[in-house]
Write an enzyme that holds these catalytic residues in place. Structure first.
Site, PDB file in Angstrom:
ATOM      1  N   CYS A 119       0.226  -5.243  11.517  1.00  0.00           N
ATOM      2  CA  CYS A 119      -0.774  -6.132  11.110  1.00  0.00           C
ATOM      3  C   CYS A 119      -0.957  -6.935  12.398  1.00  0.00           C
ATOM      4  CB  CYS A 119      -0.174  -7.142   9.916  1.00  0.00           C
ATOM      5  SG  CYS A 119      -1.549  -8.675   9.737  1.00  0.00           S
ATOM      6  N   HIS A 128       6.179  -2.115   3.822  1.00  0.00           N
ATOM      7  CA  HIS A 128       6.337  -1.695   5.154  1.00  0.00           C
ATOM      8  C   HIS A 128       7.948  -1.459   5.523  1.00  0.00           C
ATOM      9  CE1 HIS A 128       2.498  -2.860   7.154  1.00  0.00           C
ATOM     10  NE2 HIS A 128       2.166  -3.066   5.676  1.00  0.00           N
TER      11      HIS A 128
END
Length: 315
Positions: free
Chosen positions: A256, A225
């Site tokens: 998330c 990420h």
């Protein structure tokens, strides 16, 4: 008067890189799962078709999780029905959290699945409502049954570089969880920097430690990420140390639902631009990919985070 021309990278090979990299596209699943507004299933199906048309042969479609866990992905069966057969030589994995999820996937003829574990106890509790040990026990029959049914199985491990509740995660702790999963018989391991805190030296240490534990880079994928802008640098480092599979999300979508500090994934376009410039083959048409991201951004009502998309699409 001159007209500004569109720039493309000069191809200058870089020593130590592979000739070809496999991009494991996670946009339809990891990219969309945290979107606050429901994305129509017809849009998701068109997204997948466009990704395949752009040359991405491995596209993770969805997750067979209970709708109350991830409402955005509650239409998994309907999505697969809309997509139908996706052609030979193309992998369309889905995430399955448990045996019930596996049953739903197998009922739809899925032949590639992924399980999703955590390297840390806190995130395991938040994401799966189980300890790390209990989650590994839950995955054992899932992996066994999937393999017995002829399916390809991937193991994700999240929080491999840092955890928002526990802080830095010891490399040995990560290797231990990864080893347990690969001992179940998984075909591939994806190590995730869920909150984007990893840096290249950390990547080298973890990939080396996995190799020392018998999990070679040919079995490993990386999933970065871009919270702190390190995803592309970390990916390049992993490729220089033998990794050949990279997770990415078209447009840089992602996040998330159980870790607010997890921002977008490495953008597939940014990855393809860099690899094209270094002469590494991906099989992906960058123009088609940018067009897809621009279209998807319109569906979501906001610009794509990808720097390459913004540069090539003019905004």
């Amino acid at each position: 008067m001159t007209t500004e021309s569109r720039q493309l990278p000069m191809t200058v090979p870089m020593p130590g890189l592979p000739d070809r990299v496999t991009i494991y596209e996670v946009g339809p699943r990891d990219g969309l799962q945290n979107e606050p507004t429901a994305v129509p299933v017809e849009v998701k199906a068109e997204f997948v078709r466009r990704l395949l048309d752009a040359g991405l042969d491995t596209v993770e479609l969805t997750s067979f999780v209970p709708q109350r866990w991830v409402p955005q992905l509650g239409d998994a069966e309907e999505l697969l029905d809309l997509l139908g057969p996706l052609g030979t030589g193309r992998q369309r994995p889905v995430l399955v959290p448990n045996e019930r999820g596996l049953d739903r996937a197998l009922d739809k003829g899925v032949n590639a699945v992924a399980v999703f574990a955590s390297a840390t106890e806190t995130f395991a509790r938040k994401n799966l409502n189980r300890s790390v040990g209990e989650s590994l026990e839950m995955f054992a029959p899932v992996v066994r049954r999937a393999l017995d049914g002829g399916a390809w199985v991937r193991a994700y491990v999240s929080m491999c570089f840092g955890d928002p509740w526990e802080g830095p995660v010891p490399v040995g702790q990560v290797v231990d969880v990864c080893s347990h999963l690969m001992d179940l018989g998984c075909d591939q391991l994806s190590i995730g920097d869920t909150i984007g805190v990893g840096t290249p030296g950390h990547v080298v240490r973890l990939v080396t430690a996995l190799d020392d534990a018998g999990i070679g880079p040919d079995q490993v994928a990386v999933h970065f990420h871009d919270t702190y802008g390190q995803a592309l640098a970390n990916t390049l480092t992993a490729l220089q140390h033998g990794v050949r599979v990279v997770d990415a999300a078209t447009g840089g979508l992602g996040g998330c639902p159980y870790a607010r500090s997890a921002t977008g994934n490495l953008a597939t376009e940014d990855l393809v631009w860099a690899l094209d410039g270094m002469g590494v083959e991906t099989g992906v048409d960058l123009d088609a990919l940018v067009s897809t991201s621009t279209w998807m951004a319109e569906q979501l009502g906001r610009p794509a985070p990808s720097r390459v998309v913004r540069a090539l699409a003019g905004g």
